[in-house]
Each structure stands twice: as C-alpha cells, then as structure tokens.
Scaffold this motif. Structure first.
Motif, PDB file in Angstrom:
ATOM      1  N   LYS A 273     -11.414  -5.981  -9.189  1.00 45.23           N
ATOM      2  CA  LYS A 273     -12.619  -5.161  -9.167  1.00 45.23           C
ATOM      3  C   LYS A 273     -13.755  -6.003  -8.602  1.00 45.23           C
ATOM      4  CE  LYS A 273     -13.487  -2.553 -12.684  1.00 45.23           C
ATOM      5  NZ  LYS A 273     -13.894  -2.101 -14.055  1.00 45.23           N
ATOM      6  N   ILE A 274     -14.365  -5.538  -7.530  1.00 46.99           N
ATOM      7  CA  ILE A 274     -15.480  -6.260  -6.908  1.00 46.99           C
ATOM      8  C   ILE A 274     -16.766  -5.930  -7.662  1.00 46.99           C
ATOM      9  CG2 ILE A 274     -16.758  -6.699  -4.791  1.00 46.99           C
ATOM     10  CD1 ILE A 274     -13.844  -7.511  -4.580  1.00 46.99           C
ATOM     11  N   LEU A 275     -17.365  -6.927  -8.285  1.00 51.33           N
ATOM     12  CA  LEU A 275     -18.614  -6.736  -9.020  1.00 51.33           C
ATOM     13  C   LEU A 275     -19.834  -6.990  -8.150  1.00 51.33           C
ATOM     14  CD1 LEU A 275     -17.720  -8.484 -12.407  1.00 51.33           C
ATOM     15  CD2 LEU A 275     -17.410  -6.088 -11.761  1.00 51.33           C
ATOM     16  N   ASN A 276     -19.678  -7.863  -7.165  1.00 53.08           N
ATOM     17  CA  ASN A 276     -20.788  -8.173  -6.264  1.00 53.08           C
ATOM     18  C   ASN A 276     -20.198  -8.665  -4.953  1.00 53.08           C
ATOM     19  OD1 ASN A 276     -23.462  -8.682  -5.404  1.00 53.08           O
ATOM     20  ND2 ASN A 276     -23.207 -10.856  -5.887  1.00 53.08           N
ATOM     21  N   GLY A 277     -20.595  -8.063  -3.847  1.00 54.06           N
ATOM     22  CA  GLY A 277     -20.053  -8.427  -2.550  1.00 54.06           C
ATOM     23  C   GLY A 277     -19.603  -7.195  -1.791  1.00 54.06           C
ATOM     24  N   THR A 278     -19.300  -7.373  -0.522  1.00 57.23           N
ATOM     25  CA  THR A 278     -19.008  -6.223   0.341  1.00 57.23           C
ATOM     26  C   THR A 278     -17.568  -6.181   0.831  1.00 57.23           C
ATOM     27  OG1 THR A 278     -19.728  -7.495   2.279  1.00 57.23           O
ATOM     28  CG2 THR A 278     -21.390  -6.156   1.156  1.00 57.23           C
ATOM     29  N   ILE A 279     -16.713  -7.079   0.362  1.00 58.98           N
ATOM     30  CA  ILE A 279     -15.325  -7.076   0.830  1.00 58.98           C
ATOM     31  C   ILE A 279     -14.518  -6.016   0.088  1.00 58.98           C
ATOM     32  CG2 ILE A 279     -15.363  -9.489   1.525  1.00 58.98           C
ATOM     33  CD1 ILE A 279     -13.958 -10.202  -1.047  1.00 58.98           C
ATOM     34  N   PRO A 280     -13.432  -5.497   0.697  1.00 56.74           N
ATOM     35  CA  PRO A 280     -12.648  -4.441   0.047  1.00 56.74           C
ATOM     36  C   PRO A 280     -11.844  -4.923  -1.148  1.00 56.74           C
ATOM     37  CG  PRO A 280     -11.640  -5.084   2.140  1.00 56.74           C
ATOM     38  CD  PRO A 280     -12.971  -5.757   2.071  1.00 56.74           C
ATOM     39  N   SER A 281     -11.330  -6.150  -1.124  1.00 54.01           N
ATOM     40  CA  SER A 281     -10.538  -6.680  -2.228  1.00 54.01           C
ATOM     41  C   SER A 281     -10.352  -8.182  -2.042  1.00 54.01           C
ATOM     42  CB  SER A 281      -9.178  -5.985  -2.311  1.00 54.01           C
ATOM     43  OG  SER A 281      -8.497  -6.352  -3.498  1.00 54.01           O
ATOM     44  N   VAL A 282      -9.673  -8.809  -2.984  1.00 55.95           N
ATOM     45  CA  VAL A 282      -9.345 -10.232  -2.922  1.00 55.95           C
ATOM     46  C   VAL A 282      -7.882 -10.390  -3.307  1.00 55.95           C
ATOM     47  CG1 VAL A 282      -9.712 -12.495  -4.010  1.00 55.95           C
ATOM     48  CG2 VAL A 282     -11.673 -11.076  -3.401  1.00 55.95           C
ATOM     49  N   GLN A 283      -7.162 -11.160  -2.516  1.00 55.41           N
ATOM     50  CA  GLN A 283      -5.739 -11.388  -2.796  1.00 55.41           C
ATOM     51  C   GLN A 283      -5.485 -12.740  -3.457  1.00 55.41           C
ATOM     52  OE1 GLN A 283      -3.076 -10.310   0.426  1.00 55.41           O
ATOM     53  NE2 GLN A 283      -1.554 -11.825  -0.210  1.00 55.41           N
ATOM     54  N   LYS A 284      -6.327 -13.743  -3.125  1.00 56.70           N
ATOM     55  CA  LYS A 284      -6.117 -15.078  -3.664  1.00 56.70           C
ATOM     56  C   LYS A 284      -7.442 -15.715  -4.046  1.00 56.70           C
ATOM     57  CE  LYS A 284      -2.080 -15.991  -0.700  1.00 56.70           C
ATOM     58  NZ  LYS A 284      -1.495 -16.898   0.324  1.00 56.70           N
ATOM     59  N   ILE A 285      -7.369 -16.678  -4.967  1.00 57.38           N
ATOM     60  CA  ILE A 285      -8.489 -17.546  -5.314  1.00 57.38           C
ATOM     61  C   ILE A 285      -8.020 -18.972  -5.090  1.00 57.38           C
ATOM     62  CG2 ILE A 285     -10.050 -18.345  -7.125  1.00 57.38           C
ATOM     63  CD1 ILE A 285      -9.679 -15.631  -8.497  1.00 57.38           C
TER      64      ILE A 285
END
Length: 337
Positions: A273-285
C-alpha cells in the motif's frame, strides 16, 4: 582491482574510503570517505592523525569541500555517487589479508587479539574455512582507539549462513564470550544510530534485539557483515539501470527475506500500500547499509520509507519498482504490531 564491501582504499590525498557494494564502474571504485587526515584527530597511523566521519551527510559535505571531482552522476545507479579512479588509489586494505596477518604475527593490541579469537570461534563453531573470514573497521585501517569495536566479514553464501547460525547458537546457549545486547546496551546503540536513521526506541529495539550479527564479544561491541562472492553475483555494472522516482512510504508484507542477511540486502514484498509517493507499487526493498539486514522475516508486515527507483533489467527486459534505504536519516523500515 577487485574491491568489495568491507574493503578500504587509500586515496592519494591520504583519505581512507570504505568500499560500498560489489558492483563498480570500470576503472573506478564506489566508496565513501571514512577516515580523514586531521591534525587534531586522535587516531594515528604512520605519524599521521585522522578523524572518522560516519554519516552520509558528513561524507558528502567533506567530498564537496575537498574532493569534488570524485562526485559524479552515475547513469547506471541514477544518482550522484563517489567514484574513486583506480589510478588515484595508493593502497587497498583487504579484510581477509588482515586476518591472515593477525594469524601469522602477534596482534598489536587487545582489540586485535579479540578480533582474532572471534574469527577462530566462528571458524570452529560454524565449521567454515578461516579464509572465508575477514577483519574490517578500524583494525583494518590501523586506526583503533580504546573505544573501537570488532568488525568482521564472512564471504560466500554458504559460509555466511553457517556463520550466522553459529552466532545464533552461541547466543542461545549462553556462550561465555559472545552475548546479545542488553536493553541498556541497545539504548547506547540507538543513541548512535538515531543520528543517521530516525525511528523510536521501541521500534528500534523490536528488530535489533533479535539480530545475532551484532552484540558483545568479550565485552566489546561487534558487528558482522555477510558478503557474497563475486562468482555468486548475477549482475555486472550496466546490466541493470536504476532511475530515481521520488521519496516513497509504504506498508507491505515481506514475502521473501532469503537475501536479507547479506550486504547489500534485499526483501521481496507483497500486499503493498503506497502511503506517500506516486509509483504504482513496490516489488523489493534494498539497502547497502548493514543496519537494515535481517530487519524483517517472511510474513511480517512492515512500514518503510526511502527513495523509490524504477529498475530496468537490460538482460531480460524486466521492470519493477524498489525502495532503497539508507541514503537519508528519514529512511527507515519498522515492524508493524
């Protein structure tokens, strides 16, 4: 030059840099200043006085003022990096060679003696070769003080996993020389770390108290990093392009933490879930800083914020977004209760 995480290099200006990561541009080494010549410094080597700088901000400020030609925008990593030309390097400090030296000659001080004994304990209990272990930090640079800690490295994926399991076993069985941090000792570590990574002590303690790669060995702080061998990497410089997007905060579940032990470390995440930012999703940290290793395990829900990047694999065409932690003091990754 085969330079990798945990190595030091000495620039012709006598500044000693610590090498970051395992992938470098041809003819250059990505590294950041760690020990700087200082007539008022209390670290001494070969009649030279040094001071230590630690935070990312301090390092960039020093470079901008003294060695600005080393700061370059790197098209592969999508950011301004410190890249030291090989021809400007006058000495390469290698952790495995330092441990071999401690084995063959008498340690010069009690800290070196403890580092050697710790390495021998790891070798025996983990059943790995002593050649798979190295000594870094102030011992490697020859710039120890009475408050210096023990920095060890283990090389090779199998060796790393065996060594970490050995340290867990030592702690769980109350080994006489190796101990986990007490709450009081974690507060001291928190006071140091919080200058460069902001989170509450409660969040800090929740993750740090279960990490076996840090603690006390014979009453001295230790930190162990785990480094893959070059032959175990599936990436060379330029194979993957990283493009900065923006600063992003997420909530996610860790789906795969198998690479979380190593420096650099990586976590696969899902249910993002993106709380702040404009990217569609995140796959890795990912992070190049050891403090973010073993931060979370499979199935745990985390909140994290850091720089988001678009990752493009030129070899197979894969594209995804990742979060990179450790570039700013505001970067963090905490467990959600």
């Amino acid at each position: 030059m085969l330079a990798r995480e945990g190595d030091f290099i000495q620039h012709k200006s006598n500044v000693i840099f610590d090498v970051k990561g395992l992938i470098h541009p041809e003819g250059k080494v990505i590294a950041f200043p760690r020990y700087i010549p200082d007539s008022q410094g209390f670290r001494h080597s070969n009649d030279k006085c040094y001071s230590k700088i630690y935070s990312i901000a301090e390092r960039y400020t020093f470079l901008q003022e003294h060695l600005p030609h080393l700061l370059l925008f790197d098209d592969v990593f999508g950011d301004i990096m410190c890249e030291v030309p090989v021809e400007e390097i006058v000495h390469h400090f290698q952790p495995q060679k330092k441990l071999a030296q401690l084995c063959s000659t008498k340690p010069q001080n009690p800290l070196e003696q403890k580092a050697l004994e710790f390495a021998l304990d790891l070798q025996q209990i983990a059943d790995i070769s002593l050649e798979a272990i190295g000594v870094s930090g102030s011992i490697l640079a020859g710039l120890t003080t009475t408050t210096s800690d023990i920095d060890l490295l283990v090389y090779g994926e199998t060796n790393c996993r065996k060594a970490y399991a050995a340290m867990q076993h030592m702690i769980n069985t109350n080994h006489p020389r190796l101990k986990a941090y007490t709450e009081a000792e974690l507060k001291v570590l928190y006071a140091f770390r919080s200058k460069d990574t902001c989170m509450s002590f409660e969040n800090f303690q929740r993750v740090e108290k279960r990490k076996a790669f840090q603690g006390m060995y014979q009453g001295t702080d230790y930190f162990v990093r785990f480094i893959k061998n070059q032959s175990e990497l599936d990436e060379q410089y330029g194979d993957i392009i990283y493009s900065n997007v923006n600063y992003t905060k997420i909530v996610a579940t860790v789906s795969n933490s198998v690479e979380a032990l190593f420096t650099p470390c990586t976590y696969h995440v899902e249910n993002v879930k993106i709380l702040n930012g404009t990217i569609p999703s995140v796959q890795k940290i990912s992070s190049f800083r050891g403090r973010f290793c073993k931060q979370a395990e499979n199935g745990e829900t985390i909140t994290a914020q850091g720089k988001s990047e678009l990752v493009i694999n030129k070899k197979n065409g894969e594209q995804y977004y990742r979060l990179i932690l450790g570039n700013k003091p505001d970067d963090y990754m905490i467990l959600n209760i």
